[in-house]
Design a protein around this motif. Structure first.
Motif, short mmCIF file in Angstrom:
data_model
loop_
_atom_site.label_atom_id
_atom_site.label_comp_id
_atom_site.label_asym_id
_atom_site.label_seq_id
_atom_site.Cartn_x
_atom_site.Cartn_y
_atom_site.Cartn_z
N UNK A 37 0.82 -1.22 0.00
CA UNK A 37 0.00 0.00 0.00
C UNK A 37 0.86 1.28 0.00
N UNK A 38 2.17 1.13 0.01
CA UNK A 38 3.07 2.28 0.05
C UNK A 38 2.88 3.14 -1.20
N UNK A 39 2.82 4.44 -1.01
CA UNK A 39 2.73 5.36 -2.14
C UNK A 39 4.06 5.33 -2.89
N UNK A 40 3.99 5.40 -4.21
CA UNK A 40 5.16 5.20 -5.07
C UNK A 40 6.30 6.18 -4.77
N UNK A 41 6.00 7.36 -4.29
CA UNK A 41 7.04 8.36 -4.05
C UNK A 41 7.70 8.26 -2.68
N UNK A 42 7.22 7.36 -1.82
CA UNK A 42 7.80 7.20 -0.49
C UNK A 42 9.00 6.26 -0.57
N UNK A 43 10.14 6.75 -0.13
CA UNK A 43 11.35 5.91 -0.08
C UNK A 43 11.94 5.98 1.32
N UNK A 44 12.39 4.84 1.80
CA UNK A 44 13.04 4.72 3.09
C UNK A 44 14.38 4.02 2.87
N UNK A 45 15.29 4.07 3.81
CA UNK A 45 16.58 3.38 3.63
C UNK A 45 16.38 1.92 3.25
N UNK A 46 17.20 1.43 2.34
CA UNK A 46 17.05 0.07 1.81
C UNK A 46 17.32 -1.02 2.83
N UNK A 47 18.02 -0.70 3.92
CA UNK A 47 18.35 -1.74 4.91
C UNK A 47 17.24 -1.97 5.93
N UNK A 48 16.11 -1.27 5.79
CA UNK A 48 14.96 -1.50 6.66
C UNK A 48 14.19 -2.71 6.15
N UNK A 49 13.88 -3.66 7.04
CA UNK A 49 13.08 -4.83 6.65
C UNK A 49 11.75 -4.36 6.09
N UNK A 50 11.29 -4.99 5.03
CA UNK A 50 10.04 -4.61 4.39
C UNK A 50 9.15 -5.83 4.24
N UNK A 51 7.86 -5.63 4.57
CA UNK A 51 6.87 -6.71 4.49
C UNK A 51 5.68 -6.21 3.67
N UNK A 52 5.23 -7.01 2.72
CA UNK A 52 4.12 -6.64 1.87
C UNK A 52 2.84 -6.38 2.67
N UNK A 53 2.66 -7.17 3.74
CA UNK A 53 1.46 -7.05 4.58
C UNK A 53 1.90 -7.08 6.04
N UNK A 54 1.01 -7.48 6.92
CA UNK A 54 1.31 -7.59 8.34
C UNK A 54 2.12 -8.86 8.57
N UNK A 55 3.33 -8.77 9.12
CA UNK A 55 4.14 -9.99 9.35
C UNK A 55 3.56 -10.86 10.45
#
Length: 135
Positions: A117-135
């Motif tokens: 659901x992340x808006x396309x223009x939002x970027x965060x540091x690449x080393x942050x764990x990312x989950x498509x949904x609720x882990x």
């Protein structure tokens, strides 16, 4: 780490115990709508280490698609969102990072959730764990 927080107008204040480096960025549509922004950043505080020190927040009970009921607490004077917790027997308070006085000392968030659901223009540091949904 002991932190203090309050709403924008100061009518409601709290103290809590949190662990630096445990903040989460949530991109779900509920967090986008409730925060009025692109995402919300939260940090967990065990219920045993959380206490209100001034005022009483107004609450709204949100029932998720899963059936889980969450209390959303906010100031009824200025509208600041303060925290969320389970509606029945909360074990943890999910504090809104922007209300914490020591927010700059809490470090970079360690994960982001609901990246579908992340808006396309939002970027965060690449080393942050990312989950498509609720882990």
């Amino acid at each position: 780490m002991q932190v203090r927080g309050q709403c924008y107008c100061g009518a409601i204040a709290y103290e809590a115990q949190v662990e630096p480096g445990t903040a989460t960025v949530c991109h779900c549509t509920d967090c986008q709508a409730h925060s009025g922004s692109a995402f919300r950043t939260n940090i967990p505080a065990p219920a045993a280490g959380f206490r209100l020190t001034r005022g009483t927040p107004r609450t709204y009970i949100k029932t998720a698609a899963s059936g889980n009921r969450r209390v959303l607490a906010f100031c009824d004077v200025c509208g600041s969102s303060l925290y969320a917790c389970a509606a029945d027997n909360p074990q943890t308070y999910s504090l809104r990072l922007g209300t914490i006085t020591q927010r700059h000392e809490l470090g970079t968030p360690q994960r982001q959730i609901w990246t579908l659901r992340r808006l396309a223009w939002v970027t965060l540091p690449e080393d942050i764990d990312a989950f498509d949904e609720q882990p």
